[in-house]
Every structure is written in C-alpha cells, then in structure tokens.
Design a protein around this motif. Structure first.
Motif, mmCIF file in Angstrom:
data_model
loop_
_atom_site.group_PDB
_atom_site.id
_atom_site.type_symbol
_atom_site.label_atom_id
_atom_site.label_comp_id
_atom_site.label_asym_id
_atom_site.label_seq_id
_atom_site.Cartn_x
_atom_site.Cartn_y
_atom_site.Cartn_z
ATOM 1 N N VAL A 35 9.155 5.142 1.904
ATOM 2 C CA VAL A 35 7.821 5.324 2.493
ATOM 3 C C VAL A 35 7.412 4.019 3.168
ATOM 4 C CG1 VAL A 35 5.418 5.952 2.032
ATOM 5 C CG2 VAL A 35 7.237 6.954 0.648
ATOM 6 N N SER A 36 7.191 4.069 4.465
ATOM 7 C CA SER A 36 6.855 2.843 5.200
ATOM 8 C C SER A 36 6.093 3.184 6.467
ATOM 9 C CB SER A 36 8.152 2.092 5.553
ATOM 10 O OG SER A 36 7.884 1.007 6.406
ATOM 11 N N GLN A 37 4.895 2.650 6.595
ATOM 12 C CA GLN A 37 4.115 2.877 7.806
ATOM 13 C C GLN A 37 4.915 2.423 9.027
ATOM 14 O OE1 GLN A 37 2.046 2.516 11.157
ATOM 15 N NE2 GLN A 37 2.391 0.516 10.205
ATOM 16 N N SER A 38 5.355 1.161 9.001
ATOM 17 C CA SER A 38 6.017 0.569 10.174
ATOM 18 C C SER A 38 7.431 1.103 10.370
ATOM 19 C CB SER A 38 6.086 -0.945 10.014
ATOM 20 O OG SER A 38 6.874 -1.268 8.869
ATOM 21 N N GLY A 39 8.084 1.484 9.265
ATOM 22 C CA GLY A 39 9.489 1.896 9.341
ATOM 23 C C GLY A 39 10.436 0.721 9.495
ATOM 24 N N GLU A 40 9.893 -0.507 9.408
ATOM 25 C CA GLU A 40 10.723 -1.696 9.647
ATOM 26 C C GLU A 40 10.740 -2.676 8.480
ATOM 27 O OE1 GLU A 40 12.735 -1.864 12.035
ATOM 28 O OE2 GLU A 40 11.937 -0.364 13.430
ATOM 29 N N THR A 41 10.070 -2.371 7.392
ATOM 30 C CA THR A 41 10.004 -3.306 6.264
ATOM 31 C C THR A 41 11.413 -3.547 5.708
ATOM 32 O OG1 THR A 41 7.783 -2.565 5.776
ATOM 33 C CG2 THR A 41 8.941 -3.674 3.989
ATOM 34 N N ILE A 42 11.814 -4.808 5.720
ATOM 35 C CA ILE A 42 13.226 -5.123 5.440
ATOM 36 C C ILE A 42 13.647 -4.745 4.014
ATOM 37 C CG2 ILE A 42 12.811 -7.558 4.837
ATOM 38 C CD1 ILE A 42 15.783 -6.500 6.914
ATOM 39 N N THR A 57 0.819 -1.203 0.000
ATOM 40 C CA THR A 57 0.000 0.000 0.000
ATOM 41 C C THR A 57 0.861 1.266 0.000
ATOM 42 O OG1 THR A 57 -1.958 -1.009 0.920
ATOM 43 C CG2 THR A 57 -1.581 1.268 1.538
ATOM 44 N N SER A 58 1.978 1.230 0.686
ATOM 45 C CA SER A 58 2.862 2.397 0.712
ATOM 46 C C SER A 58 3.400 2.689 -0.696
ATOM 47 C CB SER A 58 4.025 2.164 1.681
ATOM 48 O OG SER A 58 3.520 1.913 2.976
ATOM 49 N N TYR A 59 3.639 1.611 -1.450
ATOM 50 C CA TYR A 59 4.083 1.774 -2.847
ATOM 51 C C TYR A 59 2.988 2.467 -3.678
ATOM 52 C CZ TYR A 59 4.996 0.246 -7.673
ATOM 53 O OH TYR A 59 5.169 0.204 -9.038
ATOM 54 N N LYS A 85 -8.350 -8.389 -2.025
ATOM 55 C CA LYS A 85 -7.812 -9.749 -1.973
ATOM 56 C C LYS A 85 -7.284 -10.088 -0.597
ATOM 57 C CE LYS A 85 -4.505 -8.257 -5.219
ATOM 58 N NZ LYS A 85 -3.932 -8.394 -6.523
ATOM 59 N N GLU A 86 -6.619 -9.149 0.059
ATOM 60 C CA GLU A 86 -6.030 -9.523 1.348
ATOM 61 C C GLU A 86 -7.083 -9.714 2.433
ATOM 62 O OE1 GLU A 86 -3.278 -6.796 3.238
ATOM 63 O OE2 GLU A 86 -4.310 -5.076 2.413
ATOM 64 N N LEU A 87 -8.196 -8.991 2.343
ATOM 65 C CA LEU A 87 -9.212 -9.087 3.404
ATOM 66 C C LEU A 87 -10.254 -10.160 3.150
ATOM 67 C CD1 LEU A 87 -9.839 -5.303 3.957
ATOM 68 C CD2 LEU A 87 -8.796 -6.851 5.597
HETATM 69 C C1 F6R Z 1 -1.698 -3.670 2.651
HETATM 70 C C2 F6R Z 1 -0.581 -3.468 3.566
HETATM 71 C C3 F6R Z 1 0.791 -3.816 3.109
HETATM 72 C C4 F6R Z 1 1.818 -2.783 3.591
HETATM 73 C C5 F6R Z 1 3.241 -3.200 3.206
HETATM 74 C C6 F6R Z 1 4.262 -2.142 3.546
HETATM 75 O O1 F6R Z 1 -2.917 -3.305 3.216
HETATM 76 O O2 F6R Z 1 -0.789 -3.044 4.679
HETATM 77 O O3 F6R Z 1 0.845 -3.952 1.724
HETATM 78 O O4 F6R Z 1 1.487 -1.543 3.025
HETATM 79 O O5 F6R Z 1 3.561 -4.390 3.858
HETATM 80 O O6 F6R Z 1 4.330 -1.896 4.906
HETATM 81 P P1 F6R Z 1 5.072 -0.628 5.484
HETATM 82 O O7 F6R Z 1 4.321 0.579 5.023
HETATM 83 O O8 F6R Z 1 5.016 -0.783 6.973
HETATM 84 O O9 F6R Z 1 6.470 -0.635 4.945
#
Ligand code: F6R
Length: 366
Positions: free
Chosen positions: A104-111, A60-62, A245-247
């Motif tokens: 761009v990353s919600q969690s800030g931890e995406t590897i 989603t961030s993408y 699809k994910e939900l």
């Molecule tokens: C979809 C979703 C994931 C995250 C992805 C990136 O609803 O939540 O596709 O957007 O895993 O995560 P972040 O933004 O934390 O890097």
C-alpha cells in the motif's frame, strides 16, 4: 491548483468524499449487492487460494493497513499481518503461494515498500499494488494493481490517500469474502450499501472545520499530546499523532486505550492533553472508563464521539461530535477531525503546512 483553499492539505482534506467515491463507485454493484470483480482489476491473483494476507506499507499507509485488518479478518476469517516495510524487508517473513501480499503506497515509489514486496514476490507470494499513481515502480513489480483514485496528492502529509486506501482495502476484504464465500450474500450487500454512504457522511464531518479551528487554538502551545482509541480507532489515534507531530512539531503519541495502564498513564497530570476517540461502538464503555481515569488525574480531554453523547461531553474539556453511523462508516468519520485538528494547529503555529521541515513527499532513499 488549491481550489480556493489556503493550502493543498486543506483542499485534499475536503477532497476526501470524492477520493472515496471514485475509488469505490464502479467497484460496488449496488443493484446486485456484489463487488464487481472485474473492476477490482485483480486479473492474476488467485483469490480463492489465499489463506494468509500480508499488508506492507510505511507511515500513514501503514496505519490504513492496520485499520483495514479489523475488517478484513472479520469478513474473511483469514489472518492478516500488517508490516512496516522498513522492518519487514530485513526479516524473513514466511510467505508462500497462498499468501496475498499487498503493497500500500500513495506514491508507489517508497523504496522500503518496493524492496519488501520484491522479497514477498521472490518467495512466491501473490502480490497486489495499491497505489495512487499510474506507472509506478511498486505497480510495475506486482502481479496486479488495484488503483486508488484519490487524485494527485500534493501536500506532503497524506490525507485523502488514507481514506482512499481504507476504502480500497475494505473492498478487497469484501472481494475475498465474496470469492471464498466467507460471508452470506445479504451481508456483502449490506456492507456495500453502507460503504457507498461514506462520501456523504464525510461531507457532514467536514462542516466541523471551523469549530475544530477554534478548538485547535486552545491546544497550540502544549508540549505533548497523547491520542487514544480502541479497536479500529487505535490506528486512527496513531494517524492523529503522526499528523500532529509532522505538521506542528508538537510531540504526540498514539496509544491503544487499553495500554494506558501499562505505562503511559504515569504521564498524566494537569499538563497533559489526551485526544480520546470514543464514538458509540462496541468499545465505547471501556474507552469511557479510560477517559475517567485520565480525568481523575487532571488530564485535559479532547474527545471525538457521537453527536449528542452528553455523557462523554460532560467528562471532556472539548468535544467534537460526529454523526451516528454504522461501524464500516465510522473510521472514515473519526479520521477527518484528526486531519483537521493537526492542520489547524499547524496554521495557528505558522508552520509550513504543505511542506513540513525535513520531510519529502516520496521517500525513495533508505
Ligand atoms: C504522513 C505521510 C507519510 C507517508 C509515507 C508512505 O502524513 O504522508 O507517512 O504515508 O511516507 O508514503 P507512500 O504511501 O507514498 O508509500
């Protein structure tokens, strides 16, 4: 705390006005009609020297990155590449001191995002972390941090972070335009004026939730749904398909409306449902002709368009109307029905909305 909602996801969808407001409010100086540069906290990057922008993200961030590209390129005239982190890190993208790489990353931890931004930094790019959590690995790695203030996101499917990311990326685009004097001052003032209206417009769209709940009932037993849109509605179509699809575990695909005739139109028959994003924008007429083509082949049409658009309503099986607004507000408003549609289908199907199978909130493995 779910705040009285049945699921975190529904609460977080309803948190979108505040998520956007908090992310933009101090950064927009409405009186001066300027971006408050200090509040963007870009203390180390040299925005005046940038001639290329690279946005790196996953999921989603993408899509938030893909969407913002339309605006950033328009504001700045600077080429923007949006990269899937999991691909970017295995290429050798050309970056240099004049490149601004934004993770761009919600969690800030995406590897994958972390590794890709490390590569950019090692190759001398200027790096900015756009994250929703303080003290993250991605935040630590980058030269600057431009925080999102969406508040904690608990539901695995990202919703309010998407709107916050979009607002922050648009602001960053305006900031660069301001620093490089790429837009007249009045134009920047005008955009800021529109942007600050986003939260109250989202509130209006949220009132459509019960209507969308009813519409969703009709579609929970389908096998597959296509989502189409043009221009900046295309990434929203991709986001709508991903959420569904994910939900709900229903197969879904997002397509640029103009690509239909290059293949996917072969899928259309009376068993195919197509969600069509067709608000009254510069792409409207073209999207309508795509919808006519789907209709002629018997496809079921669920459209999201501008309130009072009887032309679109008449060619659709179901119609969701969003308020008339400027082009900068529009993508926020067509996103909300995508999130609500996926949410209500999942609820009707009885899947685990906040924790879909096989997924993790923070993807720290490759
Ligand atoms: C979809 C979703 C994931 C995250 C992805 C990136 O609803 O939540 O596709 O957007 O895993 O995560 P972040 O933004 O934390 O890097």
């Amino acid at each position: 705390d779910r705040g009285g909602f049945d699921h975190y996801m529904l609460k977080e969808i309803h948190d979108q006005p505040i998520a956007v407001a908090k992310t933009i409010e101090n950064r927009c100086d409405i009186e001066k009609g300027q971006i408050n540069l200090r509040k963007m906290t870009l203390f180390n990057t040299k925005l005046k020297e940038i001639n290329r922008i690279q946005i790196i993200a996953c999921g989603t961030s993408y899509y938030a990155g893909c969407l913002s590209r339309y605006f950033i390129e328009k504001f700045t005239g600077i080429p923007v590449d949006v990269e899937l982190a999991s691909e970017s890190r295995y290429r050798t993208p050309t970056v240099n001191v004049h490149t601004l790489s934004i993770a761009v990353s919600q969690s800030g931890e995406t590897i994958d995002t972390l590794q890709a931004i490390k590569f950019a930094k090692a190759n001398k790019a200027q790096t900015v972390a756009m994250v929703n959590v303080p003290g993250t690995s991605i935040g630590h790695e980058c030269d600057d941090e431009c925080m999102l203030y969406a508040g904690p996101e608990v539901g695995v499917a990202s919703t309010k972070a998407f709107s916050a990311q979009l607002s922050a990326l648009i602001l960053l685009g305006l900031t660069i335009a301001q620093e490089q004097e790429k837009l007249p001052k009045e134009k920047i003032a005008e955009y800021i004026n529109e942007l600050v209206k986003v939260p109250s417009f989202i509130e209006k769209v949220l009132t459509l939730s019960s209507k969308i709940k009813e519409i969703a009932k009709k579609y929970c037993d389908v096998n597959s749904i296509l989502f189409i849109g043009r221009g900046y509605q295309w990434p929203i179509a991709l986001e709508g398909a991903l959420k569904l699809k994910e939900l709900s575990y229903i197969h879904a695909e997002g397509y640029a409306a103009g690509e239909l005739k290059h293949g996917p139109i072969a899928l259309i028959d009376e068993n195919m449902t197509v969600v069509c994003l067709a608000p009254k924008d510069q792409y409207y007429e073209k999207t309508i002709s795509n919808i006519e083509e789907i209709r002629a082949r018997g496809g079921k049409i669920l459209s999201v368009g501008t309130e009072g658009d009887t032309e679109l309503k008449n060619i659709s099986n179901d119609f969701i109307g969003i308020p008339e607004c400027s082009e900068i507000v529009l993508p926020f408003l067509t996103t909300v029905p995508m999130h609500l549609f996926a949410y209500w289908i999942a609820v009707h199907k009885g899947t685990d909305v906040d924790q879909p199978r096989n997924l993790a909130k923070s993807v720290t493995v490759e």
